[in-house]
Design an enzyme around this catalytic site. Structure first.
Site, PDB file in Angstrom:
ATOM      1  N   ASP A 322       1.241  -1.201   0.051  1.00 53.19           N
ATOM      2  CA  ASP A 322       0.013  -0.393   0.384  1.00 53.19           C
ATOM      3  C   ASP A 322       0.768   1.269   0.316  1.00 53.19           C
ATOM      4  OD1 ASP A 322      -2.435   1.007  -0.219  1.00 53.19           O
ATOM      5  OD2 ASP A 322      -2.974   0.885   1.611  1.00 53.19           O
ATOM      6  N   GLU A 518      -9.819   7.233   4.428  1.00 49.61           N
ATOM      7  CA  GLU A 518      -8.813   6.705   5.477  1.00 49.61           C
ATOM      8  C   GLU A 518      -8.817   7.838   6.966  1.00 49.61           C
ATOM      9  OE1 GLU A 518      -5.128   4.663   4.274  1.00 49.61           O
ATOM     10  OE2 GLU A 518      -6.454   5.561   2.547  1.00 49.61           O
TER      11      GLU A 518
END
Length: 818
Positions: A322, A518
């Site tokens: 990620d 997020e």
């Protein structure tokens, strides 16, 4: 919809577990492959392709092999950079732009960007073997980075639909609209199984139970890649990425990128099941997760990435990290992390650290820190996907197919998805469906706003900052209702504040959460609008006028809305429906006789809380006691019993939810306060929008003095590494006679930034300053113990009025004050 309706998780004194030292595994975080399920699929290995890979590997220099293992972002790399740094992949992050154009761009600039990188990767030049680049993007609810694309409901709504055939259609549409933009790879499906609804990515999960995620994994991957990875880019298919491996939905406290503290049996049973189905479906890539498992970062956990995922589970595509996730591994930095590769990461997403990482990885490959066998395995896996996807074949028949973006048949699929995702929680008195001949009043802050309707990961990372004109192929909820009522012979009136000249037959109130993604989306309580009940005020006003009210609630998770439920005759959980607001009108509005045109089909895939403190509320747990259980949902055939009055005691301290709004509407909201140094006077003044909506601060200049927001100590270590900023709405009433300092002090004596110029501009005018948290981190490294989220210090006469101060997402990465 104001950003105050989204709250940050900025826990006082909270730190994420760093895990064991580099190169070590703690016993609790070491997986036992024998306990894990094996995939049944034959996988991606094809003898003919493997032979081509053998031949290609023999020709590649070490420099090219290392390059294949690194991915850079469009915001920090140019096509010409690939001649010196032969990276194997490019991505465009949630707020990253195409080349030479804004991040909110239609298909043209995106296609040109993808083709420009591809062209350099395929150049024939001395010492270089042409290998096509693979371009990835966060197409998580349609190709949401591109203006004009079809936007589907976010996963939480699709989970409520519980329709795998629909999901496969969505995957196919997403693939077509991604391939048309020249992009090869969609970073989805998200297979998280959220357990704590405070997590800001809850809406990216299909369900709090693994069964829906398992069924949907295959369906979406078949849609994106073709059944069993049978499609190619020439057929309008793209590579999928199952994410985030593993346990991202189970972090303690619902903290994004936090620690999932569970045993291995639970990790397998709850969080791994979707990956079994994904591997069986032939998923080409898997993305590693930011979270830790019992203290060990997944990006560095070899037992999970290599022994389990690639070994026992049989995954033979490639593992991608990620966004700078490798830098969180103990002993690593953004530009140096052999441990990530040795743990099993095949391609590191190094958006802005790619150059330094390439150089250090090349050196580590030469000195054996990263074994050649590991390098060859990683490159083989990457090349396998590129061959399988058809990237080595020149024809790209879908490139530039602009007519596919938001095509009518694609929008029809999305509209159907909206209809099927709606969950009816209350329908007292049978107020729904609404007769098509009725006089409707439509109100609420989200009625005609694409932002809360489409949510995060829409044209920007956090989904904010978007305008109606950014959605040319879309329909707001109001526009869908208006169109439907006109076609059916009724009338609908849009009212911003809920006022009306003629009493309507029914009022529809559309409200909910502001967009978030997020980190910014993490919250501390499940209460909706703590301390700022604007929607509730509107509902009560309409109810007092004797008007039947229908609430359409937009949210990325179940929230405690008992007061709003009590003030509504009907209540619909509409989640984050995407671009097709008309799908809501299809279900709410019947025919001339009041009979349904479409029924409610959605059922809760997340339990609905009875109090704002029921953070972890999942079937099978001891004392499971929701307001609405998993699987609940009314429809017109089964109206159920009327819902009685609900308790309006939230069960939590509402002030605990606020960690992002420091000053608003003339006051400092709890749990924050304000302190004035000697020689500063404070008085209320009108803001640009509200009577006494601001405060005037006047420094006498007798001695240095500070105005400071006070409150709980905050940990902004994560936030200062993201695209988040401090936004201040202010007016200079008397320019400073000396220096002014603006600070976010890390500790009581933390340093500040020079802000004299900022507080000298445009006297007498309201203006907005947006200062990146990264600026404050340059003078206070870490920002782990923020004593005050805002401090203004002056030693000479100065007067300024403050109307608003809060944390906002800032995809344009604002600079520092002058």
């Amino acid at each position: 919809m104001r950003a105050s309706r989204v709250v940050l998780l900025l826990l006082a004194g909270t730190t994420l577990s760093a895990g064991p030292a580099a190169g070590q595994d703690s016993p609790a975080s070491t997986a036992h492959p024998a306990n894990w399920p094996a995939a049944k699929s034959v996988g991606l290995v094809d003898p003919a392709i493997e032979k081509k890979i053998d031949e290609l590997l023999a020709k590649l220099s070490l420099e090219q092999k290392v390059g294949q293992m690194i991915q850079g972002d469009t915001a920090s790399i140019k096509p010409e950079d690939l001649r010196k740094y032969p990276l194997g992949s490019i991505l465009a992050g949630g707020s990253s732009p195409p080349l030479g154009a804004p991040d909110r761009s239609p298909i043209g600039p995106w296609l040109a960007t993808a083709q420009a990188f591809r062209a350099v990767s395929l150049e024939r030049r001395p010492g270089y073997v042409p290998i096509p680049n693979i371009f990835g993007i966060d197409a998580v609810h349609g190709n949401g980075n591109i203006v004009g694309a079809t936007l589907f409901p976010h996963n939480i709504g699709l989970g409520a639909a519980n329709d795998p055939a629909l999901i496969e259609k969505i995957g196919r549409v997403t693939a077509l609209e991604t391939a048309a933009a020249g992009i090869d790879w969609a970073f989805g499906p998200t297979l998280a199984v959220p357990q704590d609804d405070r997590w800001g990515r809850t809406y990216e999960g299909y369900s709090e139970k693994p069964d829906i995620s398992k069924a949907y994994a295959k369906a979406l991957i078949d849609g994106l890649q073709g059944a069993r990875a049978s499609g190619t880019i020439q057929q309008g298919n793209v590579a999928a990425s199952a994410k985030h491996f593993l346990g991202d939905g189970g972090t303690t406290g619902g903290i994004d990128q936090g620690d999932t503290q569970i045993d291995e049996t639970t990790l397998i049973a709850t969080h791994a099941q979707g990956y079994v189905a994904a591997i069986d479906a032939g998923v080409m890539t898997v993305m590693a997760s930011y979270n830790s498992w019992n203290g060990e970062k997944m990006h560095g956990n070899k037992s999970m990435l290599t022994d389990v995922l690639k070994g026992k589970m049989g995954f033979d595509g490639f593992v991608v990290s990620d966004w700078n996730g490798h830098a969180q591994i103990p002993g690593c930095t953004g530009t140096d992390c052999a441990r990530a590769f040795n743990a099993g990461i095949d391609m590191v997403m190094a958006p802005d650290t790619w150059k330094g990482l390439y150089e250090s990885t090349l050196a580590q490959a030469k000195n054996g820190t990263i074994p050649m066998s590991r390098i060859d395995d990683a490159v083989r896996r990457i090349l396998r996907v590129k061959f399988k996807l058809g990237l080595f074949h020149a024809p790209r028949p879908y490139d530039g197919r602009a007519e596919l973006m938001g095509a009518p048949e694609h929008r029809a699929v999305a509209r159907d998805a909206v209809r099927k995702s709606l969950v009816l929680l209350k329908n007292n008195g049978g107020v729904l469906p609404i007769r098509a001949s009725a006089k409707l009043l439509v109100t609420g802050p989200a009625a005609n706003d694409m932002g809360p309707q489409t949510g995060g990961w829409t044209l920007s990372w956090q989904g904010d900052g978007n305008k109606r004109t950014d959605f040319p192929n879309a329909q707001t909820i109001w526009e869908g209702i208006d169109e439907t009522m006109r076609a059916q012979g009724g009338t609908a009136t849009l009212s911003a504040d809920g006022s009306f000249a003629e009493k309507p037959d029914v009022a529809i109130v559309v409200f909910g959460e502001a967009p978030y993604a997020e980190m910014r989306g993490d919250i501390r309580s499940l209460e909706f609008e703590p301390g700022d009940k604007q929607a509730l005020t509107t509902l009560k006003k309409l109810k007092a006028a004797g008007i039947p009210t229908v609430s359409v609630f937009l949210s990325g998770r179940p929230l405690w809305v008992n007061p709003e439920l009590n003030a509504s005759d009907a209540f619909v959980a509409a989640w984050l429906p995407g671009s097709e607001g008309g799908g809501i009108a299809d279900v709410l509005i019947g025919d001339q006789a009041g009979k349904p045109r479409h029924d409610f089909r959605g059922r809760l895939s997340f339990s609905w809380p009875k109090t704002a403190g029921q953070f972890v509320l999942n079937p099978g747990q001891p004392n499971y006691d929701p307001l609405f259980a998993y699987g609940y949902g009314l429809d017109y055939r089964s109206p159920g019993r009327p819902l009685g009055a609900l308790s309006e005691v939230s069960g939590v301290d509402a002030s605990l939810s606020n960690r992002s709004v420091f000053f608003a509407r003339g006051a400092t909201p709890a749990p924050f306060g304000a302190s004035l140094g000697a020689g500063i006077t404070r008085s209320p003044v009108d803001s640009a929008t509200q009577q006494e909506g601001a405060i005037r601060l006047a420094w006498s200049g007798a001695a240095p003095a500070a105005f400071a927001i006070t409150g709980p100590e905050l940990d902004w270590s994560r936030e200062s590494n993201a695209d988040l900023s401090l936004r201040i709405v202010y007016r200079v009433d008397a320019a400073p006679k000396g220096p002014v300092e603006l600070a976010v002090p890390d500790g009581a004596a933390g340093k500040g930034l020079a802000a004299t110029a900022m507080f000298s501009r445009k006297p007498g005018e309201w203006q907005t300053a947006t200062i990146s948290l990264k600026c404050f981190a340059t003078v206070n490294p870490g920002l782990k113990k923020v004593a005050s989220p805002l401090r203004i210090t002056a030693a000479a006469p100065f007067t300024v009025s403050i109307a608003d101060a809060r944390i906002v997402s800032d995809p344009n990465a604002s600079g520092c004050p002058e």
